[in-house]
Design an enzyme around this catalytic site. Structure first.
Site, mmCIF file in Angstrom:
data_model
loop_
_atom_site.group_PDB
_atom_site.id
_atom_site.type_symbol
_atom_site.label_atom_id
_atom_site.label_comp_id
_atom_site.label_asym_id
_atom_site.label_seq_id
_atom_site.Cartn_x
_atom_site.Cartn_y
_atom_site.Cartn_z
ATOM 1 N N LYS A 1 75.175 -39.611 35.875
ATOM 2 C CA LYS A 1 76.416 -39.775 34.873
ATOM 3 C C LYS A 1 76.016 -39.504 33.504
ATOM 4 C CE LYS A 1 78.751 -43.281 37.893
ATOM 5 N NZ LYS A 1 79.709 -42.674 38.216
ATOM 6 N N ARG B 1 82.499 -43.163 48.611
ATOM 7 C CA ARG B 1 83.297 -42.549 49.944
ATOM 8 C C ARG B 1 82.236 -42.773 51.061
ATOM 9 N NH1 ARG B 1 85.807 -37.814 47.055
ATOM 10 N NH2 ARG B 1 85.749 -39.301 45.162
#
Length: 590
Positions: free
Chosen positions: A371, A448
């Site tokens: 990030k 996920r």
């Protein structure tokens, strides 16, 4: 004078009391046993005996034993302080508010209530208060331009009442839901904290049109808000302050055993919300996957008559072929922990079997897709386990309430998404426990991947319904903003259940479509699927990805809580999801 009194003691069960090291059991200094330290990475499919070795060993690289990192949780020498939980006595009374004696009389008023005729209030309660104060209340409200809008408040210290202060708190055009009344209770408690008040009374200027059932829900919401407004998470501050509020009287909303039961429920839910907030607020150098598993185990031990805990080590997860989950965890010095709490009622038949699955990334660096740049929020990635906090907070509440006729599985695949030579790389292919293969085209879409194996595991418990909660996508925040969670489900009946629970609990949800045509962007040329699609519809494609790991016979819902999990204004966790999950479980109980 009719009154119902209920004392709610220790409404917040502080995480700090469990995270601080003790001589008997320490999450910080205990050496990990050899059975929990060996890294279980993905195995290559091969008939060779060499395939039984971990991947990093076969590539010729060593790795420090995990015992070298057994004190990882003490990084920075940070330990949370033990802070006193709020101990508030609630009493429901039917008395004249003008005669009430205490520190602050808090009156909830709508814009209609504040309407005046010839500079005098038209509302009967405000008229009576103003007359007792010699017209000073109406005069002050006019001078301060107080009109009853949401967020407005006016607190005055005037002689003439039994209370030391009187406060008017705006409810807008009309407070008609749990969300508004909980916010009202929280606002009043915050004001009481600023005034260093130890006793308050809360009354609505108008209650004539409120039904008896609505009065129960309103009183419960106000009480819950008062507890949340009183509590301040100062475990990591050097000047921790003790809460001063000790007594709250709720006037004009009835008395009796039903209201007492509702106030007790408010205490149980609010203590669980505070627990969830504390989990999310705890930094990653304190709340590691192992520490989170420890918190789950302590919930089970506290309510051992109805809850049991199973904590799976990496080796056991490898036996269950959880390659998708283990791939995410592979780069971290802190080993993953797969958490399973099982609630079974003490007696009677079970009519519903439910599973609650929470994303449990105690820190998310993004992996090799690290990030970066403005808005990436890497410094806030401790909240990436907000889904697991909701699930464990709900487990705590359910352990206290003990609903009959329902069995619940609380499941969290806890780990960190870090960067190292053993870490998952863009382009890697991982295999989930249902045999489906995933090409990892973005290591920052890791939640996920962990939820994939967690959902397979949940469905294997023989449940009828599964809800997963996750801080899954920034796309959902872009779509719905910071206050509303996105809901995805192919089942209309389940959607109706959960939205009813959310309305009662006062949380905001919005259903988004599971547009199957978007799955085209999730196809891979070399595996069954990729883990991310294009930028458009990112929250939808993420939900479609999760759907691949849910048994078709099981009713399933995905709730993306990336927005409401954190309050930017308060710079604090919200505990979002806990009251809705608890209410939903109760709906499914007998």
């Amino acid at each position: 004078m009719a009154a119902t009194t209920l004392v709610l003691v220790s409404l917040a069960t502080s995480v700090s009391s469990r995270l601080v090291p003790s001589s008997s059991s320490s999450l910080f200094f205990s050496k990990l046993s050899s059975s929990t330290t060996s890294p279980c990475l993905l195995r290559l499919r091969s008939n060779s005996s060499r395939s039984s070795l971990p991947l990093y060993s076969r590539l010729g690289f060593g790795r420090k034993p995990m015992t070298q990192y057994s004190t990882r949780a003490t990084l920075g020498l940070t330990h949370p302080a033990t802070i006193e939980a709020p101990k508030i006595s609630f009493a429901a009374k039917e008395i004249d508010a003008v005669q009430w004696k205490g520190d602050i009389l808090a009156v909830g008023v709508t814009e209609k209530d504040v309407a005046k005729n010839s500079s005098k209030f038209e509302n009967p309660l405000l008229q009576k208060l103003d007359a007792q104060l010699g017209g000073q209340l109406s005069e002050a409200s006019a001078e301060e331009d107080f009109t009853g809008k949401v967020g407005q408040s006016l607190i005055l210290r005037l002689p003439g009442l039994g209370s030391k202060r009187v406060g008017l708190f705006g409810l807008g055009q009309g407070a008609s839901n749990t969300f508004a009344f909980r916010n009202f209770g929280e606002t009043v408690a915050t004001a009481a904290k600023g005034a260093q008040a130890s006793s308050i009374a809360i009354v609505l200027a108008s209650t004539g049109s409120v039904s008896d059932q609505s009065k129960l829900n309103t009183a419960s919401a106000i009480a819950c808000g008062a507890v949340l407004g009183t509590y301040e998470d100062s475990r990591y501050k050097s000047d921790a302050k003790k809460p001063l509020l000790k007594a709250v009287d709720i006037i004009g909303l009835g008395t009796g055993p039903e209201l007492e039961k509702k106030l007790k429920y408010a205490g149980e839910v609010s203590s669980s919300i505070i627990f969830g907030r504390e989990l999310v607020n705890s930094p990653a150098n304190v709340l590691t996957p192992e520490a989170l598993a420890g918190e789950a185990s302590k919930i089970a031990s506290t309510y051992s008559d109805v809850l049991s805990a199973t904590i799976l080590t990496p080796e056991k997860c490898a036996e269950l072929k959880m390659g998708s989950y283990l791939a995410v965890a592979a780069a971290s010095a802190n080993p993953p922990r797969f958490i399973h709490l099982h609630y079974k009622p003490t007696g009677g038949s079970v009519k519903s079997k439910l599973a609650l699955v929470g994303k449990g990334l105690t820190f998310d660096s993004g992996g090799y897709n690290i990030k970066t740049g403005p808005g990436c929020s890497i410094e806030l990635m401790k909240f990436d386990m907000g889904g697991s906090a909701a699930v464990l907070g709900a487990a705590k509440a359910i352990g206290q309430i003990k609903p009959p006729g329902v069995e619940v599985h609380f499941i969290v695949a806890a780990c960190e998404n870090m960067i190292s030579g053993t870490g998952m790389r863009p382009g890697d292919i991982v295999t989930a426990s249902n045999g489906k293969t995933i090409e990892v085209n973005n290591t920052d879409a890791e939640g996920r991947l962990t939820l994939a194996d967690a959902l397979v595991y949940a469905c294997n418990q023989g449940v009828d319904k599964v809800i997963d909660l996750a801080t899954l996508t920034g796309a959902c925040v872009v779509a719905l903003g910071p206050s509303v969670a996105g809901v995805f489900t192919p089942c209309d009946d389940l959607a109706k259940e959960v939205f009813t629970a959310a309305e009662i609990s006062g949380e905001k949800l919005w259903r988004l479509p599971l547009e199957e045509s978007y799955w085209e962007s999730m196809k891979s040329g070399v595996a069954d699927m990729v883990n991310t699609g294009g930028r458009q519809g990112g929250a939808i494609t993420a939900a479609l990805f999760l759907k691949q790991f849910v048994d078709e016979k099981v009713q399933w819902m995905h709730i993306d809580i990336a927005g409401p999990v954190w309050s930017e204004k308060k710079r604090n966790a919200t505990g979002f999801g806990i009251p809705t999950l608890v209410e939903w479980v109760l709906q499914n109980s007998s």
